[in-house]
Structures are given as structure tokens and as C-alpha cells.
Design an enzyme around this catalytic site. Structure first.
Site, PDB file in Angstrom:
ATOM      1  N   GLU A   1      -2.615   6.123  -7.811  1.00  8.13           N
ATOM      2  CA  GLU A   1      -2.788   6.870  -9.068  1.00  8.13           C
ATOM      3  C   GLU A   1      -1.659   6.536 -10.055  1.00  8.13           C
ATOM      4  OE1 GLU A   1      -5.571   7.897  -9.474  1.00  8.13           O
ATOM      5  OE2 GLU A   1      -6.269   8.200  -7.413  1.00  8.13           O
TER       6      GLU A   1
ATOM      7  N   ASP B   1      -4.786  -0.401  -6.228  1.00 15.01           N
ATOM      8  CA  ASP B   1      -4.619  -0.542  -4.773  1.00 15.01           C
ATOM      9  C   ASP B   1      -3.443  -1.458  -4.444  1.00 15.01           C
ATOM     10  OD1 ASP B   1      -6.660   1.143  -4.025  1.00 15.01           O
ATOM     11  OD2 ASP B   1      -8.140  -0.435  -3.716  1.00 15.01           O
TER      12      ASP B   1
HETATM   13 ZN   LIG Z   1      -8.397   4.712  -8.811  1.00 17.48          ZN
END
Ligand SMILES: [Zn+2]
Length: 666
Positions: A504, A568
């Protein structure tokens, strides 16, 4: 559920071992197929349940949360003498009304008959446009185009009117525009769906058949005018400010002078339009299609939105159509669908009850600490980046320091003041809740932006970053195994929720997020040279993910999934660096036969293990900005030196990527 019927609730979906070797398949070598090495036996032993379209850690935890909420719903719906207007009364009666199938079956299509008649009586284009606005205010349909009130992304303290492309039913414009066998099947199922709903509403079958032709043609024209999902990711291209005069000129048939009044607001000085081409095409269509065709289109919008909440034949028709899209075998149980409906409609009331019963305040304390550790690590890594100038680094750090973390649930709950929930009126409850939410939304116009609001409800198993608020949020629902557990070792928590936090945070610096400043405004804070270097690195990520396939031959769309893949990559790297500062990260002590680093990467793989129905995989590859779970698992790993070391991965192994080709951005 216990056999005795006594309440004996499970406290988590946690197994005996946090990283269970029984879930792995060691016949695969980690360097050739880490996904199956880490989760092969789990994947074999956990096929997608009949009521689901995919099955993995997220789904298991979501199911567990749903069961937890079910006990609340059953409790409050059976209690007598609750104070009228209390959270318990409204949640309980909403649930009771949705489970009251006797009344729902008896009513059939009655709840929408007056709306269908009103559409029949429309006399002209002005009447059509006015009806569209009315349906929107009632939450009955979002026909032709999207209307919402939200933050102006170049001036985030203000709420403005947003108009957006829409008007179609199938999940992507490609279903209308691309000819292939799969799309033919879906079109056939769609035809049956349209015919069935119209017939159920009282139209003769032959007429209903003709209606499909009308709906298909109009939606195809709208689909052609829509921009692709990749195009829609560009925050500048989709930011188009129109004065009222310009808007009226561009879309004369939408009659804005009266439409804004019908939408319940004063005519604004300006509006934001994400796709002006689409709005022009929508306006044009109002003059090229007959009034009769438009009535069919509006009725269709009403029918499809209501079908899931009416009697069994409507619900069955809706499910039959969805089955062809997703491959799902049996319908999700009624109580579980109802949980989602209540969560969507009065999420802050249900959320209060959920949090009071299930959220541990200690989890919040631990999360605050984890977020801080990740943030400190992010800071250190920004400072040492070799591709970024000091000038841009300074601004990146300002942005990082301005993040607002939200953990668990909102500090201030929405109270739904005045919203009446009645035990015997399911459709009425839905309608009143939609009306309430609509009124709440338009009331934000001209008011300062309320930064206490959340974009997700407390039981949700997910997390998000909002660029306009520069905030990261982690609902209570995700703060459990396999993401997070008080008793788990740091490797498991950092490979799970640590990577989610890092993910995030990195969204604030992905290809979209990086275009927003510390205060949330869309503005360029990069030197040209640094921006070019970032784009070159991001292009490599696009290339890497373009090479992944699902269903044997369908390639991942590297551009559509770029933001998530960057998150990621950055997130896992960040979580690993933060983990290495913990005592376990610095030790070599084995747990269940694995080193700390191995456990960190196995935890990451555990979070992303997932079985997916082929039909669903085919749909998601077109619509989901997230890559499929195999690509999500492997994508970041192959760029991390530590993963090669942890599992002794060597040149010649299938997943091996030479050091010089490994991508590090953050
Ligand atoms: Zn995301």
C-alpha cells in the site's frame, strides 16, 4: 459450527503450524516452480468450492469473517425490544427482511412495477434524461453514464461533480467489440438473461427477444465510445474540466440545465469528465435512437439492478448469467449474499457491531508499530536509491512522511441518521439505504472533504492506498492469519501483513501514485530526468509481467497490472528489509525445518496461493488490475537477491534471472 448448536466459535483459520510443510510439494524445485513448491499440496487439496469462483487465503479469511458476522446477524435479528434506530435494530431488521423469503416470493416483480410503468409514460428525450437522473437518486440504476460527487484530484480539499463513462452491462468493452468463441457464448447467455428478465416482468417472450437486439446495439455503441482500462489509468488524460456552458455544448441532449436539478444539486460552475468522447457519444445516441428503444434500455437497467433482490426466478436468471461469466457452480448461500448486501448498504452500522465483538485493540497497537517499521525502512531505501536525484528524493520523503495510516475501523462512524429499516420490507430497505447514501454523497458538495471516511468496511479482507488523501488503510478483517497473528514469528508477519503494508505504501509511488503530491494533489514533483528513469524501470516491469500466462496461452496485461505489480515489488522488498532488522531476521534459527528467510518467502507464497475457475481467470485477465496469483507470487521474488540465497537458486533453474536483469525500483 458445533454439532450441539451451542456457540463454540473458532478464533481463527490458523493451522497448528504457521508455515505448514504439508501444504508444500517438494517434488517441485523452488528454482523451477516456487509457486507449486510452496503451495502445491494445498492447491491440490483445496479446489474451488462450488459456491465460489476462486479459493485462496483471502477467500478463506473472508469466509471466516462472514461466519463471524453471521453470528452477529442471527443474534440481533432474533432479539426483541431493540431500540428503534439503533445499530442492532437496523442491522437485525435488514437481515430479517432479506431472509423473509415468504414475503419476497409473494411480491415477485411488484417492488419495481411502478418504476416500469413510469418509464412507459415517458414522452420525450427530456423525460428520458430526467428519468435517468431519478433512477440514479434512488439507487435503482446508473443508466447511460456515471454521476458522482468526489474529490477534485487537482484540488483535493474540494468535492466536485464527476461524470464518467459507463452504460454497459458486460464486464469489459471487449465483450462487445471482440469476436471470438468465448464472447459468443457470453453474448448468448446475455441474450437469455435479457429475455428472461423482461418476460418475468410481464413482457411477451417474442417481444422480449426483440428487446435484446435493442439493448445489445445500444450497449455496443457505448462500448465503442469507452476508453480501455489501460487508457483509463492515466490520471491526466481522464481529468477534463468542463464549464457548464462547455458541457452543454458538448452533450446538448443531456439537458444539464434541468438534469442537475433532477439529480438534486444546484448547477455547478464546472464538472470533471473522465472521457469526454464517451459523454458526446452518449448524448448523440439520445438523438439517433427512438424513444421506444430508450425505454427498453432504461427498463433493462432497472431490471438487471433489481433482479438479485427480487423473487427466486429473477435471482436464478441473474445467477445463470453470472455462471457463464465466472463458472461458479452453485449460488452463494442467501445469508452470505445478505451479509454482503448489508455490508455494502449500511457498512458502518454492521462494522460497529463487528469491531465491538471481534477486533482486538492490541492488534491496532501492533499494526501501528509495523507501519512505523515499514515507513522507516522505506525512508532509508529512498535515501540510498542510486537512480534518483537528491531533489526528487527530498519530495519523495515529504510524501512518505505525510502518509496517514488508518487501522481497523473509522474513528467516526457514519450514523445513517433518519434511515428507516423495516423488518418486513426488504426492497424498501434497499431503496431507502440507496437514497440515504445518494443524499449523503451530494451533501458533500461545497463541504470540506471529510478525511475520517474510509473506502472499505471493517470486515473486509483487503487494504488500500488513496492517492488524493495520501492515506493507507487496513480494515480489521485483514488483521488475522495468514496475514497477521500475535503468536506468529516475525518472518510470517512480515511476509504477510508486512508485505501488504509495503504494497500500500508503494502505491503512493507507483506509476499512478507517484503523480500525486504529499498533499494529495495531482501535480508533477519529479525532475524530468528522474521521471524518465522511473519510466524506464517501470517498462521493464511491464515486460516481465507481459511474459506470464494464464490458461496456458493468455498473457497477463503488463500495462493494466503495472501499478499493482510495482506495489508488490516495492512492498515485498520493503517488508524484507524491515524483517531483517528484527531479532529473528538476524538469526539463523530453524522453525519446522526452515530458516527465517525461507519462512518469510513461504509466508508471502502462502498469502497468494489460489485456485481459480478457468472462466473467472479469463474474465479477470481482461478486467482485474491485479496479476493472477502465480504471477503475483513469483513476480517480486525473481527480482530479490535474498530469495535466490534463501533457496539456493542457481543459473539453469527455470526462474533464474541474472543479477544484472533483476529490477529494483524502491
Ligand atoms: Zn494494490
Amino acid at each position: 459450527m458445533s454439532l450441539t448448536g451451542l456457540s463454540q466459535e473458532k478464533v481463527s483459520i490458523r493451522p497448528d503450524k504457521f508455515i505448514d510443510p504439508a501444504n508444500m510439494d517438494k517434488s517441485f524445485s523452488p528454482g523451477d516452480d516456487f509457486y507449486n513448491y510452496a503451495s502445491g499440496n494445498w492447491l491440490k487439496n483445496n479446489p474451488v468450492p462450488a459456491k465460489e469462483t476462486r479459493w485462496g487465503s483471502f477467500n478463506q479469511l473472508r469466509d471466516f469473517n462472514a461466519e463471524a458476522v453471521k453470528s452477529i446477524l442471527e443474534d440481533v435479528s432474533s432479539r426483541k425490544g431493540l431500540q428503534s434506530g439503533s445499530a442492532e435494530q437496523r442491522v437485525g431488521d435488514f437481515f430479517a427482511s432479506a431472509m423473509d423469503t415468504v414475503t419476497i416470493e409473494k411480491l415477485g416483480s411488484t417492488p419495481i412495477q411502478a418504476d416500469l410503468k413510469r418509464i412507459d409514460q415517458i414522452k420525450d428525450t427530456k423525460g428520458l434524461v430526467s428519468e435517468m437522473a431519478y433512477l440514479r437518486t434512488q439507487g435503482l440504476a446508473s443508466a447511460l453514464y456515471g454521476f458522482s460527487v468526489g474529490q477534485d484530484r487537482k484540488n483535493v480539499t474540494e468535492n466536485v461533480v464527476n461524470l464518467s463513462q459507463g452504460g454497459t452491462t458486460l464486464p469489459d468493452r471487449d465483450y462487445y467489440l471482440v469476436d471470438n468463441k468465448r464472447n459468443e457464448q457470453i453474448k448468448a447467455a446475455y441474450e437469455k438473461y435479457v429475455e428472461t428478465l423482461f418476460t418475468l416482468s410481464g413482457i411477451k417472450p417474442a417481444q422480449a427477444k426483440a428487446y435484446f437486439g435493442i439493448v445489445w446495439e445500444m450497449e455496443s455503441i457505448l462500448a465503442k465510445a469507452q476508453w480501455s482500462r489501460v487508457e483509463m489509468r492515466d490520471p491526466y488524460r481522464t481529468y477534463n474540466k468542463f464549464s457548464l456552458a462547455q458541457l452543454e455544448k458538448k452533450t446538448p441532449n443531456l439537458h444539464w440545465a434541468t438534469t442537475f436539478g433532477d439529480l438534486g444539486i444546484d448547477a455547478p460552475d464546472s464538472v470533471l469528465v473522465n472521457n469526454p468522447d464517451f459523454m458526446a457519444a452518449a448524448s448523440e445516441l439520445l438523438s439517433t435512437k427512438s424513444l421506444q428503444d430508450w425505454k427498453v434500455y432504461l427498463k433493462w437497467n432497472l431490471l438487471k439492478n433489481a433482479s438479485g433482490s427480487l423473487s427466486t426466478p429473477f435471482v436464478d436468471a441473474s445467477f445463470a448469467f453470472n455462471q457463464v461469466l465466472t463458472g461458479q457452480k452453485v449460488m452463494t448461500p442467501r445469508w452470505q449474499r445478505t451479509f454482503s448486501t448489508i455490508d455494502r448498504n449500511i457498512g458502518d452500522l454492521l462494522g460497529q457491531l463487528y469491531v465491538a465483538k471481534y477486533f482486538k485493540p492490541e492488534a491496532k497497537e501492533r499494526m501501528v508499530q509495523l507501519v512505523k517499521n515499514l515507513s522507516d525502512t522505506f525512508e532509508e531505501r529512498i535515501k540510498t536509491l542510486d537512480w534518483m536525484s537528491d531533489e526528487t528524493k527530498q519530495r519523495a520523503l515529504e510524501k512518505l512522511h505525510a502518509f496517514t495510516p488508518k487501522i481497523g475501523y473509522p474513528d467516526k462512524w457514519k450514523d445513517y441518521e433518519g434511515l428507516v429499516i423495516n423488518r418486513n420490507d426488504y426492497f424498501g430497505n434497499l431503496r431507502r439505504a440507496s437514497q440515504w447514501s445518494y443524499q449523503y454523497m451530494i451533501a458533500q458538495l461545497g463541504k470540506p472533504v471529510d478525511k475520517t471516511r474510509w473506502g472499505m468496511t471493517p470486515p473486509t479482507v483487503n487494504a488500500y492506498y488513496s492517492p488524493v488523501n495520501n492515506e493507507i488503510a487496513f480494515p480489521a478483517g485483514i488483521l488475522q492469519f495468514p496475514f497477521f497473528d500475535f503468536d506468529a514469528d516475525d518472518a510470517v508477519n512480515y511476509g504477510g501483513i508486512g508485505a501488504v503494508i509495503g504494497h500500500e505504501m508503494t502505491h503512493g509511488f507507483d506509476d499512478q501514485g507517484r503523480q500525486y503530491g504529499a498533499d494529495g494533489n495531482l501535480k508533477d514533483w519529479w525532475t524530468k530526468e528522474d521521471a524518465d528513469k522511473f519510466k524506464a524501470l517501470a517498462d521493464k516491469v511491464v515486460e516481465q509481467y507481459n511474459a506470464y500466462t494464464v490458461l496456458d496461452t493468455v498473457h497477463v496485461n503488463g500495462k493494466l497490472t503495472l501499478g499493482e505489480n510495482l506495489a508488490d515489488l516495492g512492498g515485498l522488498a520493503m517488508a524484507y528489509a524491515a524483517f531483517k532488522k528484527t531479532p529473528q531476521g538476524q538469526s539463523n534459527e530453524l522453525i519446522d525445518g526452515f530458516t527465517p528467510d525461507q519462512r518469510f518467502f513461504l509466508s508471502w507464497a502462502q498469502v497468494w496461493r489460489m485456485n481459480t475457475l478457468p472462466e473467472t481467470a479469463a474474465q479477470l485477465i481482461l478486467t482485474d488490475p491485479h496479476a493472477p496469483s502465480t504471477a503475483r507470487t513469483l513476480g517480486p521474488l525473481v527480482n530479490m537477491d535474498a530469495w535466490y540465497q534463501a533457496f539456493d537458486i542457481k543459473p539453469g533453474d527455470k526462474l533464474y534471472k541474472p543479477e544484472s536483469e533483476r529490477i529494483r525500483i524502491w
